[in-house]
Design a protein around this motif. Structure first.
Motif, mmCIF file in Angstrom:
data_model
loop_
_atom_site.group_PDB
_atom_site.id
_atom_site.type_symbol
_atom_site.label_atom_id
_atom_site.label_comp_id
_atom_site.label_asym_id
_atom_site.label_seq_id
_atom_site.Cartn_x
_atom_site.Cartn_y
_atom_site.Cartn_z
ATOM 1 N N LYS A 4 0.855 -1.189 0.000
ATOM 2 C CA LYS A 4 0.000 0.000 0.000
ATOM 3 C C LYS A 4 0.886 1.231 0.000
ATOM 4 C CE LYS A 4 -3.480 -2.465 2.581
ATOM 5 N NZ LYS A 4 -4.083 -2.692 3.884
ATOM 6 N N LEU A 5 0.360 2.314 -0.575
ATOM 7 C CA LEU A 5 1.084 3.579 -0.637
ATOM 8 C C LEU A 5 0.207 4.678 -0.066
ATOM 9 C CD1 LEU A 5 3.627 5.087 -1.596
ATOM 10 C CD2 LEU A 5 2.528 5.317 -3.831
ATOM 11 N N VAL A 6 0.713 5.362 0.942
ATOM 12 C CA VAL A 6 0.031 6.508 1.542
ATOM 13 C C VAL A 6 0.867 7.732 1.194
ATOM 14 C CG1 VAL A 6 -0.747 7.602 3.679
ATOM 15 C CG2 VAL A 6 -0.901 5.122 3.421
ATOM 16 N N ILE A 7 0.236 8.693 0.520
ATOM 17 C CA ILE A 7 0.935 9.904 0.095
ATOM 18 C C ILE A 7 0.264 11.105 0.739
ATOM 19 C CG2 ILE A 7 1.540 11.380 -1.854
ATOM 20 C CD1 ILE A 7 1.487 8.841 -3.605
ATOM 21 N N LYS A 8 1.067 11.931 1.402
ATOM 22 C CA LYS A 8 0.565 13.182 1.972
ATOM 23 C C LYS A 8 1.140 14.306 1.134
ATOM 24 C CE LYS A 8 0.118 14.182 6.428
ATOM 25 N NZ LYS A 8 0.368 14.648 7.822
ATOM 26 N N VAL A 9 0.263 15.109 0.544
ATOM 27 C CA VAL A 9 0.701 16.266 -0.227
ATOM 28 C C VAL A 9 0.393 17.526 0.575
ATOM 29 C CG1 VAL A 9 -1.400 16.243 -1.639
ATOM 30 C CG2 VAL A 9 0.578 17.497 -2.426
ATOM 31 N N THR A 10 1.438 18.276 0.865
ATOM 32 C CA THR A 10 1.305 19.476 1.693
ATOM 33 C C THR A 10 1.317 20.745 0.855
ATOM 34 O OG1 THR A 10 3.696 19.674 2.002
ATOM 35 C CG2 THR A 10 2.494 18.346 3.609
ATOM 36 N N ALA A 11 1.680 20.613 -0.419
ATOM 37 C CA ALA A 11 1.839 21.772 -1.294
ATOM 38 C C ALA A 11 0.665 21.904 -2.239
ATOM 39 C CB ALA A 11 3.125 21.635 -2.100
ATOM 40 N N GLY A 12 0.413 23.150 -2.622
ATOM 41 C CA GLY A 12 -0.615 23.441 -3.620
ATOM 42 C C GLY A 12 -0.019 24.353 -4.669
ATOM 43 N N ALA A 13 -0.748 25.381 -5.032
ATOM 44 C CA ALA A 13 -0.260 26.337 -6.010
ATOM 45 C C ALA A 13 0.978 27.078 -5.512
ATOM 46 C CB ALA A 13 -1.366 27.325 -6.368
ATOM 47 N N ASP A 14 1.221 27.035 -4.203
ATOM 48 C CA ASP A 14 2.394 27.696 -3.630
ATOM 49 C C ASP A 14 3.697 26.989 -3.992
ATOM 50 O OD1 ASP A 14 1.475 25.543 -2.015
ATOM 51 O OD2 ASP A 14 2.596 26.303 -0.297
ATOM 52 N N ALA A 15 3.639 25.700 -4.313
ATOM 53 C CA ALA A 15 4.810 24.909 -4.717
ATOM 54 C C ALA A 15 4.335 23.924 -5.795
ATOM 55 C CB ALA A 15 5.420 24.185 -3.527
ATOM 56 N N PRO A 16 4.063 24.436 -6.997
ATOM 57 C CA PRO A 16 3.388 23.636 -8.012
ATOM 58 C C PRO A 16 4.113 22.357 -8.435
ATOM 59 C CG PRO A 16 4.145 25.721 -8.935
ATOM 60 C CD PRO A 16 4.350 25.789 -7.461
ATOM 61 N N VAL A 36 -3.720 2.927 -3.116
ATOM 62 C CA VAL A 36 -3.231 4.275 -2.827
ATOM 63 C C VAL A 36 -4.220 5.047 -1.965
ATOM 64 C CG1 VAL A 36 -2.633 6.504 -3.850
ATOM 65 C CG2 VAL A 36 -1.879 4.390 -4.949
ATOM 66 N N SER A 37 -3.656 5.753 -0.992
ATOM 67 C CA SER A 37 -4.405 6.697 -0.178
ATOM 68 C C SER A 37 -3.677 8.029 -0.253
ATOM 69 C CB SER A 37 -4.491 6.214 1.270
ATOM 70 O OG SER A 37 -5.158 7.169 2.073
ATOM 71 N N LEU A 38 -4.306 9.021 -0.872
ATOM 72 C CA LEU A 38 -3.719 10.353 -1.025
ATOM 73 C C LEU A 38 -4.352 11.292 -0.010
ATOM 74 C CD1 LEU A 38 -1.899 12.298 -2.751
ATOM 75 C CD2 LEU A 38 -3.988 12.828 -4.022
ATOM 76 N N TRP A 39 -3.507 11.971 0.763
ATOM 77 C CA TRP A 39 -3.963 12.909 1.788
ATOM 78 C C TRP A 39 -3.687 14.333 1.354
ATOM 79 C CZ3 TRP A 39 -6.000 12.148 6.818
ATOM 80 C CH2 TRP A 39 -6.314 10.815 7.100
ATOM 81 N N LEU A 40 -4.702 15.173 1.383
ATOM 82 C CA LEU A 40 -4.591 16.581 1.042
ATOM 83 C C LEU A 40 -4.460 17.381 2.327
ATOM 84 C CD1 LEU A 40 -7.477 16.772 -1.586
ATOM 85 C CD2 LEU A 40 -5.048 16.265 -1.980
ATOM 86 N N THR A 41 -3.308 18.044 2.478
ATOM 87 C CA THR A 41 -3.052 18.843 3.670
ATOM 88 C C THR A 41 -2.483 20.194 3.242
ATOM 89 O OG1 THR A 41 -0.784 18.075 4.002
ATOM 90 C CG2 THR A 41 -2.544 16.750 4.999
ATOM 91 N N GLY A 42 -2.477 21.142 4.148
ATOM 92 C CA GLY A 42 -1.945 22.456 3.825
ATOM 93 C C GLY A 42 -2.653 23.049 2.616
ATOM 94 N N GLU A 43 -1.883 23.660 1.731
ATOM 95 C CA GLU A 43 -2.466 24.344 0.574
ATOM 96 C C GLU A 43 -3.108 23.391 -0.439
ATOM 97 O OE1 GLU A 43 -2.983 27.797 -0.078
ATOM 98 O OE2 GLU A 43 -2.746 27.532 2.072
ATOM 99 N N SER A 44 -2.756 22.112 -0.405
ATOM 100 C CA SER A 44 -3.411 21.166 -1.325
ATOM 101 C C SER A 44 -4.852 20.906 -0.914
ATOM 102 C CB SER A 44 -2.645 19.848 -1.405
ATOM 103 O OG SER A 44 -2.785 19.100 -0.216
#
Length: 120
Positions: A4-16, A36-44
């Protein structure tokens, strides 16, 4: 036993570039049959809202709405509870298929057997 793959993305348009890399890796993993489990955090966090991904532009990158659709088709997308609250986003606001959950759920997923966690 599948990995399994867990991905946390902390960036959005601030770090494209970092943002796009996270969504691309998640979509490629889903297409490869990885759970896959994708986590949206911060600007994402904003990409949990309908139409927001369409505003994201990065030359030579796959369109973010297409990546999100492919991830949702066979994986999971989760919006961080605190990140949602800080942006006044509720469950009724998010794209169909996106759930809102907190750090406890992230830790459970990331620490499960045969799981690799990545943070972008």
């Amino acid at each position: 036993m599948s990995k399994k793959l867990v991905i946390k993305v902390t960036a959005g348009a601030d770090a494209p570039e970092r943002c796009s890399q996270a969504f691309t890796v998640a979509a490629v993993a889903v297409a490869s049959g990885v759970d896959v489990s994708l986590w949206l955090t911060g600007e994402s966090a904003w990409f949990a809202l309908p139409g927001r991904a369409a505003e994201f532009q990065l030359p030579h990158a796959a369109p973010l709405p297409d990546l999100i659709d492919s991830i949702l088709a066979a994986g999971r997308v989760t919006l961080c509870t605190q990140c949602a609250a800080r942006r006044d986003i509720s469950e009724k606001d998010v794209i169909e298929g996106v759930r809102i959950a907190g750090a406890q759920v992230f830790v459970q997923e990331a620490m499960a057997d045969s799981t690799q966690a990545l943070v972008y």
